[in-house]
Write a protein that holds these residues in place. Structure first.
Motif, PDB file in Angstrom:
ATOM      1  N   ASP A   1      14.394  33.817   2.411  1.00  7.88           N
ATOM      2  CA  ASP A   1      14.617  32.372   2.557  1.00  7.88           C
ATOM      3  C   ASP A   1      14.119  31.820   1.063  1.00  7.88           C
ATOM      4  OD1 ASP A   1      15.156  32.145   5.278  1.00  7.88           O
ATOM      5  OD2 ASP A   1      13.260  31.415   5.775  1.00  7.88           O
ATOM      6  N   MET A   2      13.203  32.320   0.572  1.00  2.48           N
ATOM      7  CA  MET A   2      12.813  31.875  -0.735  1.00  2.48           C
ATOM      8  C   MET A   2      14.052  32.203  -1.718  1.00  2.48           C
ATOM      9  SD  MET A   2       9.925  30.502  -0.734  1.00  2.48           S
ATOM     10  CE  MET A   2       9.486  30.546  -2.377  1.00  2.48           C
ATOM     11  N   ALA A   3      14.942  33.090  -1.719  1.00  6.19           N
ATOM     12  CA  ALA A   3      15.648  33.432  -2.514  1.00  6.19           C
ATOM     13  C   ALA A   3      16.833  32.192  -2.591  1.00  6.19           C
ATOM     14  CB  ALA A   3      16.380  34.690  -2.218  1.00  6.19           C
ATOM     15  N   PHE A   4      16.946  31.691  -1.336  1.00  9.98           N
ATOM     16  CA  PHE A   4      17.693  30.471  -1.498  1.00  9.98           C
ATOM     17  C   PHE A   4      17.169  29.308  -1.507  1.00  9.98           C
ATOM     18  CE2 PHE A   4      20.018  34.052   0.736  1.00  9.98           C
ATOM     19  CZ  PHE A   4      21.055  33.962  -0.119  1.00  9.98           C
ATOM     20  N   SER A   5      15.741  29.218  -2.318  1.00  8.70           N
ATOM     21  CA  SER A   5      15.343  27.825  -2.330  1.00  8.70           C
ATOM     22  C   SER A   5      15.659  26.963  -3.579  1.00  8.70           C
ATOM     23  CB  SER A   5      13.585  28.350  -2.624  1.00  8.70           C
ATOM     24  OG  SER A   5      13.020  26.973  -3.080  1.00  8.70           O
ATOM     25  N   ALA A   6      15.809  25.685  -3.312  1.00  9.11           N
ATOM     26  CA  ALA A   6      16.075  24.962  -4.493  1.00  9.11           C
ATOM     27  C   ALA A   6      15.009  24.863  -5.471  1.00  9.11           C
ATOM     28  CB  ALA A   6      16.441  23.528  -3.992  1.00  9.11           C
ATOM     29  N   ASN A   7      13.875  25.180  -5.278  1.00  8.04           N
ATOM     30  CA  ASN A   7      12.632  25.295  -6.065  1.00  8.04           C
ATOM     31  C   ASN A   7      12.456  26.611  -6.850  1.00  8.04           C
ATOM     32  OD1 ASN A   7       9.854  25.016  -7.093  1.00  8.04           O
ATOM     33  ND2 ASN A   7       8.975  24.296  -5.484  1.00  8.04           N
ATOM     34  N   GLN A   8      13.491  26.447  -7.993  1.00  7.03           N
ATOM     35  CA  GLN A   8      13.513  27.580  -8.594  1.00  7.03           C
ATOM     36  C   GLN A   8      12.889  27.418 -10.055  1.00  7.03           C
ATOM     37  OE1 GLN A   8      17.612  26.085  -8.812  1.00  7.03           O
ATOM     38  NE2 GLN A   8      18.256  28.020  -7.537  1.00  7.03           N
ATOM     39  N   ARG A   9      12.006  26.349 -10.432  1.00  5.91           N
ATOM     40  CA  ARG A   9      11.446  26.522 -11.651  1.00  5.91           C
ATOM     41  C   ARG A   9      10.491  27.445 -12.133  1.00  5.91           C
ATOM     42  NH1 ARG A   9      10.565  23.564 -16.214  1.00  5.91           N
ATOM     43  NH2 ARG A   9       8.327  23.467 -17.100  1.00  5.91           N
ATOM     44  N   GLN A  10       9.782  27.885 -11.300  1.00  7.15           N
ATOM     45  CA  GLN A  10       8.899  29.035 -11.376  1.00  7.15           C
ATOM     46  C   GLN A  10       9.424  30.107 -11.750  1.00  7.15           C
ATOM     47  OE1 GLN A  10       5.521  31.618  -9.225  1.00  7.15           O
ATOM     48  NE2 GLN A  10       5.056  29.508  -8.934  1.00  7.15           N
ATOM     49  N   ALA A  11      10.652  30.724 -11.053  1.00  8.47           N
ATOM     50  CA  ALA A  11      11.183  31.631 -11.236  1.00  8.47           C
ATOM     51  C   ALA A  11      11.844  31.762 -12.436  1.00  8.47           C
ATOM     52  CB  ALA A  11      12.233  32.116 -10.267  1.00  8.47           C
ATOM     53  N   TRP A  12      12.406  30.700 -13.231  1.00  9.27           N
ATOM     54  CA  TRP A  12      13.054  30.487 -14.339  1.00  9.27           C
ATOM     55  C   TRP A  12      11.809  30.664 -15.401  1.00  9.27           C
ATOM     56  CZ3 TRP A  12      11.862  26.425 -17.808  1.00  9.27           C
ATOM     57  CH2 TRP A  12      12.324  26.537 -18.972  1.00  9.27           C
ATOM     58  N   PHE A  13      10.569  29.847 -15.473  1.00 10.70           N
ATOM     59  CA  PHE A  13       9.741  29.954 -16.273  1.00 10.70           C
ATOM     60  C   PHE A  13       9.049  31.152 -16.514  1.00 10.70           C
ATOM     61  CE2 PHE A  13       5.494  28.384 -18.019  1.00 10.70           C
ATOM     62  CZ  PHE A  13       5.901  27.577 -18.922  1.00 10.70           C
ATOM     63  N   TRP A  14       8.779  31.891 -15.391  1.00 14.52           N
ATOM     64  CA  TRP A  14       7.835  33.319 -15.768  1.00 14.52           C
ATOM     65  C   TRP A  14       8.757  34.510 -15.362  1.00 14.52           C
ATOM     66  CZ3 TRP A  14       3.547  32.290 -17.835  1.00 14.52           C
ATOM     67  CH2 TRP A  14       2.483  31.171 -17.551  1.00 14.52           C
ATOM     68  N   GLY A  15       9.950  34.324 -14.867  1.00 13.89           N
ATOM     69  CA  GLY A  15      10.806  35.406 -14.528  1.00 13.89           C
ATOM     70  C   GLY A  15      11.062  36.404 -15.671  1.00 13.89           C
ATOM     71  N   PRO A  16      11.256  35.915 -16.820  1.00 17.33           N
ATOM     72  CA  PRO A  16      11.326  36.994 -18.110  1.00 17.33           C
ATOM     73  C   PRO A  16      10.280  37.675 -18.365  1.00 17.33           C
ATOM     74  CG  PRO A  16      12.447  34.870 -18.819  1.00 17.33           C
ATOM     75  CD  PRO A  16      11.666  34.558 -17.428  1.00 17.33           C
ATOM     76  N   TYR A  17       8.946  37.164 -18.028  1.00 17.02           N
ATOM     77  CA  TYR A  17       7.743  37.933 -18.141  1.00 17.02           C
ATOM     78  C   TYR A  17       7.591  38.812 -17.091  1.00 17.02           C
ATOM     79  CZ  TYR A  17       2.764  38.906 -17.373  1.00 17.02           C
ATOM     80  OH  TYR A  17       1.467  39.404 -17.107  1.00 17.02           O
ATOM     81  N   PHE A  18       8.001  38.471 -15.596  1.00 17.52           N
ATOM     82  CA  PHE A  18       7.983  39.318 -14.653  1.00 17.52           C
ATOM     83  C   PHE A  18       8.920  40.428 -14.519  1.00 17.52           C
ATOM     84  CE2 PHE A  18       4.770  36.303 -13.279  1.00 17.52           C
ATOM     85  CZ  PHE A  18       3.758  37.002 -12.703  1.00 17.52           C
ATOM     86  N   LEU A  19      10.116  40.208 -14.737  1.00 12.05           N
ATOM     87  CA  LEU A  19      11.270  40.967 -14.514  1.00 12.05           C
ATOM     88  C   LEU A  19      11.565  41.684 -16.022  1.00 12.05           C
ATOM     89  CD1 LEU A  19      13.258  38.505 -12.510  1.00 12.05           C
ATOM     90  CD2 LEU A  19      12.111  40.500 -11.796  1.00 12.05           C
TER      91      LEU A  19
END
Length: 250
Positions: A125-143
């Motif tokens: 469900d989270m994969a299709f969330s419109a709340n994407q800012r955190q994944a964009w903001f910290w994604g490069p660090y975690f991934l």
């Protein structure tokens, strides 16, 4: 520029922190804790995020801060929180800010008696969330790779799995055992009173209001199960396999 102080946080303090991936439902957990008598901050936004925490720790630069500088920010935040707690006449303090999980390892080390609640919602469900800012903001660090703005479902699930792996490993460290609680949002919606009792038992709190009153704060959203309307073949099979191992079927 924030002033720096030459002493760190008080290790005898027992704060309560709530974190998650954005859009997981942390607002209701903050309201439950407020209803249980926990001071959650003076400056809160409509999502109950503690803005004093946000201003100090939701910055990419925080990842490279030396221990002394990080602890100075934490001590500042502690001072504001404890002052607000005393003014409110309460005995416990804490905060809710989803990004807390990014630096929770350093915060747990600073407060050996604190408790951390990590709210989990269905990874699909989270994969299709419109709340994407955190994944964009910290994604490069975690991934450890670039992430598009906005991130697509594949990156959203990859981010979810990376965060879950990290917090699970952190919770398994000997010094952190019994200090991290994974709270499943879907379970909180389905069995509110039982999950609230489990939460308060973990925190050692006696509710200031009846548990049934706190349970009435929870309203299951229509977005639960939204992944069923989407094609799941877009996801990395390794992420789907990890999800199957670690999360009950929604």
């Amino acid at each position: 520029m924030m002033s720096m102080i030459d002493h760190g946080p008080d290790p005898t303090q027992t704060p309560i922190a709530v974190g998650a991936i954005g859009g997981s439902g942390t607002r209701v957990v903050a309201r439950i804790l407020k209803g249980a008598g926990v001071f959650m901050g003076t400056r809160l936004n409509e999502s109950e995020d503690n803005l004093d925490f946000t201003e100090r720790f939701r910055h990419r630069e925080v990842l490279a801060l030396p221990d002394g500088a990080f602890e100075a920010r934490l001590r500042q935040f502690e001072g504001l929180s404890r002052a607000g707690m005393r003014e409110a006449g309460q005995r416990h303090w804490g905060w809710k800010e989803p990004n807390t999980h990014v630096v929770i390892d350093r915060i747990l080390a600073a407060y050996p008696k604190m408790r951390y609640v990590h709210l989990l919602r269905s990874g699909l469900d989270m994969a299709f969330s419109a709340n994407q800012r955190q994944a964009w903001f910290w994604g490069p660090y975690f991934l450890e790779r670039p992430v598009a703005e906005p991130p697509g479902p594949r990156d959203m699930l990859a981010y979810f799995c990376a965060v879950h792996r990290r917090i699970s490993a952190l919770a398994d460290r000997p010094e952190n055992r019994g200090r991290v609680l994974f709270l499943q949002y879907e379970a909180l919606c389905a069995r509110p009173e039982a999950e609230i009792v489990r939460l308060l038992d973990f925190l050692g709190l006696e509710p200031a209001q009846p548990v049934a009153t706190l349970a009435a704060l929870i309203a299951p959203p229509a977005s639960i199960g939204r992944h069923r309307e989407h094609d799941l073949s877009v996801f990395d099979p390794a992420d789907l396999a990890y999800l199957k191992q670690t999360q009950p079927a929604p």
